[in-house]
Motif scaffolding. Structure first.
Motif, PDB file in Angstrom:
ATOM      1  N   GLN A 208       0.823  -1.217   0.000  1.00 26.42           N
ATOM      2  CA  GLN A 208       0.000   0.000   0.000  1.00 26.42           C
ATOM      3  C   GLN A 208       0.859   1.270   0.000  1.00 26.42           C
ATOM      4  O   GLN A 208       0.550   2.234   0.680  1.00 26.42           O
ATOM      5  N   TYR A 244     -11.893   5.614  -5.242  1.00 28.31           N
ATOM      6  CA  TYR A 244     -12.019   4.188  -5.514  1.00 28.31           C
ATOM      7  C   TYR A 244     -13.497   3.875  -5.739  1.00 28.31           C
ATOM      8  O   TYR A 244     -14.371   4.532  -5.174  1.00 28.31           O
ATOM      9  N   LEU A 251     -14.298 -10.238  -1.534  1.00 28.65           N
ATOM     10  CA  LEU A 251     -13.254  -9.485  -0.840  1.00 28.65           C
ATOM     11  C   LEU A 251     -13.834  -8.365   0.007  1.00 28.65           C
ATOM     12  O   LEU A 251     -13.257  -7.976   1.025  1.00 28.65           O
ATOM     13  N   TYR A 252     -14.971  -7.822  -0.428  1.00 30.29           N
ATOM     14  CA  TYR A 252     -15.607  -6.726   0.302  1.00 30.29           C
ATOM     15  C   TYR A 252     -16.971  -7.151   0.847  1.00 30.29           C
ATOM     16  O   TYR A 252     -17.854  -6.326   1.007  1.00 30.29           O
ATOM     17  N   SER A 300      -7.843  -2.892  -5.845  1.00 34.34           N
ATOM     18  CA  SER A 300      -7.870  -4.273  -5.355  1.00 34.34           C
ATOM     19  C   SER A 300      -8.121  -5.165  -6.557  1.00 34.34           C
ATOM     20  O   SER A 300      -9.046  -4.909  -7.330  1.00 34.34           O
ATOM     21  N   THR A 302      -7.578  -9.496  -8.190  1.00 33.24           N
ATOM     22  CA  THR A 302      -7.149 -10.880  -8.016  1.00 33.24           C
ATOM     23  C   THR A 302      -6.512 -11.362  -9.311  1.00 33.24           C
ATOM     24  O   THR A 302      -6.805 -10.864 -10.396  1.00 33.24           O
ATOM     25  N   VAL A 311      -4.263 -12.134  -4.218  1.00 33.81           N
ATOM     26  CA  VAL A 311      -5.033 -10.913  -4.001  1.00 33.81           C
ATOM     27  C   VAL A 311      -4.018  -9.786  -3.829  1.00 33.81           C
ATOM     28  O   VAL A 311      -3.127  -9.882  -2.983  1.00 33.81           O
ATOM     29  N   GLN A 313      -3.660  -5.872  -2.898  1.00 33.67           N
ATOM     30  CA  GLN A 313      -4.360  -4.749  -2.278  1.00 33.67           C
ATOM     31  C   GLN A 313      -3.483  -3.505  -2.294  1.00 33.67           C
ATOM     32  O   GLN A 313      -2.446  -3.446  -1.646  1.00 33.67           O
ATOM     33  N   PHE A 326     -11.814  -6.857   5.709  1.00 35.00           N
ATOM     34  CA  PHE A 326     -11.150  -7.121   4.426  1.00 35.00           C
ATOM     35  C   PHE A 326     -10.111  -8.223   4.576  1.00 35.00           C
ATOM     36  O   PHE A 326     -10.030  -9.135   3.735  1.00 35.00           O
ATOM     37  N   ALA A 330     -10.271 -11.593   2.525  1.00 39.28           N
ATOM     38  CA  ALA A 330      -9.216 -11.940   1.564  1.00 39.28           C
ATOM     39  C   ALA A 330      -8.641 -13.324   1.852  1.00 39.28           C
ATOM     40  O   ALA A 330      -8.433 -14.135   0.928  1.00 39.28           O
TER      41      ALA A 330
END
Length: 336
Positions: A208, A244, A251-252, A300, A302, A311, A313, A326, A330
């Motif tokens: 990140q 975003y 994932l969410y 995000s 995959t 995954v 992020q 999350f 994940a």
């Protein structure tokens, strides 16, 4: 504009399931006269059931006082359903001035796989991420060692060569490197980890930060996970903005989806960015863009590398309950 307004100020916009939400009650009065009536605070749960939680008397009129604190730290009952709760603070003499506030409740104490403890390896991650994993149920964390067996591995790409700001991470780390005029260092995955992913080990990349994300993305692209064309870039200026937007995806799960990320998520715009990726195995879950830019990146996504699911992020840490959910989601998706 209204000269009388009840206000129920929330302490948090996102609340872990099973906890109470806290509010401070105010009455704003710019009318120059006393306000009559009774104030009522009500809650509607995600299924639409409405409950009156409390009533408050209007305060005595005080000349030259616009804001009156009526009650501090009112606690709701435990919020035991995931989803959107709506709270209304209304005054009987001016119902049109009702203050409405939505709060999102998320199950942040959810184990990735019910009834099982996942063995998760970590390498090159921030202490803040280790602290998050430490409170996540159903997860046993240890340092990654090549050749050992894990259910999944988490990596951020930190190496010994990372800058002081990269090692610190977050907003403070970005400020540190910016003030020191330090050039960020590309992140990297250990070769032993890359080899294990090709053989089927699931990988969660939590890169990140600009340099870490770029280095890890280039490494994965060289290995064949996707094609990489760089990053969209951070916002050009705070008043221009970036954003975003989410598709519905496991994932969410338990969070708002099919919309732009809103205040419930509280992902820091200053830290945000998106990767320009494509490939047969790539599925973008959270897209990213910024003002004055036609490009759309992945926040995000995959993909696969050999037999291993990945995954990636790039979205910065969200509000703590969202961030924990999350991580749980994940890991659940990776081992499914």
């Amino acid at each position: 504009l209204r000269n009388v307004r009840p206000v129920a100020k929330q302490r948090r916009l996102t609340v872990p399931r099973g906890e109470a939400a806290l509010f401070d009650f105010y009455l704003l009065n710019d009318s120059g006269r006393a306000v009559e009536g009774t104030l009522q605070f009500a809650m509607s749960d995600p299924k639409g059931k409405r409950t009156v939680l409390t009533s408050v008397s209007t305060p005595a009129f005080q000349p030259l006082q616009m804001s009156a604190l009526l009650q501090e730290g009112f606690a709701t009952p435990p919020l035991d359903q995931e989803g959107r709760y709506r709270f209304e603070f209304a005054i009987s003499s001016a119902p049109q001035a009702t203050h409405v506030r939505d709060i999102w409740v998320v199950d942040s104490k959810r184990a990735p796989v019910s009834g099982k403890t996942l063995k998760v390896g970590t390498t090159g991650v921030w202490p803040s991420l280790l602290a998050q994993l430490a409170v996540l149920p159903g997860v046993a964390v240890e340092e990654f060692v090549g050749g050992k067996t894990y259910d999944a591995v988490i990596c951020s790409g930190l190496t010994e060569n990372a800058t002081a700001g990269q090692k610190l991470g977050g907003d403070a780390g970005l400020t540190l490197d910016k003030n020191a005029k330090t050039k960020t260092v590309p992140g990297a995955l250990p070769e032993a980890l890359l080899s294990a992913v090709k053989k089927g080990l699931p990988l969660l990349v939590m890169a990140q930060e600009v340099g870490l994300a770029d280095g890890v993305a280039r490494q994965l692209a060289t290995a064949g996970a996707f094609t990489y064309h760089g990053q969209v870039g951070r916002y050009r200026a705070p008043w221009m903005g970036n954003w975003y937007f989410l598709a519905e995806h496991p994932l969410y799960g338990g969070m708002p989806s099919n919309q732009a990320m809103d205040g419930f998520f509280q992902a820091r715009g200053r830290l945000a960015n998106g990767l320009l990726v494509e490939g047969a195995s790539v599925a973008v879950v959270a897209g990213y863009s910024r003002d004055h830019d036609r490009r759309l990146g992945a926040g995000s996504f995959t993909t696969k590398l050999g037999g291993g699911k990945i995954v990636f992020q790039r979205v910065p840490d969200m509000a703590p309950p969202m961030q924990l959910r999350f991580l749980s989601n994940a890991l659940a998706w990776l081992v499914s």
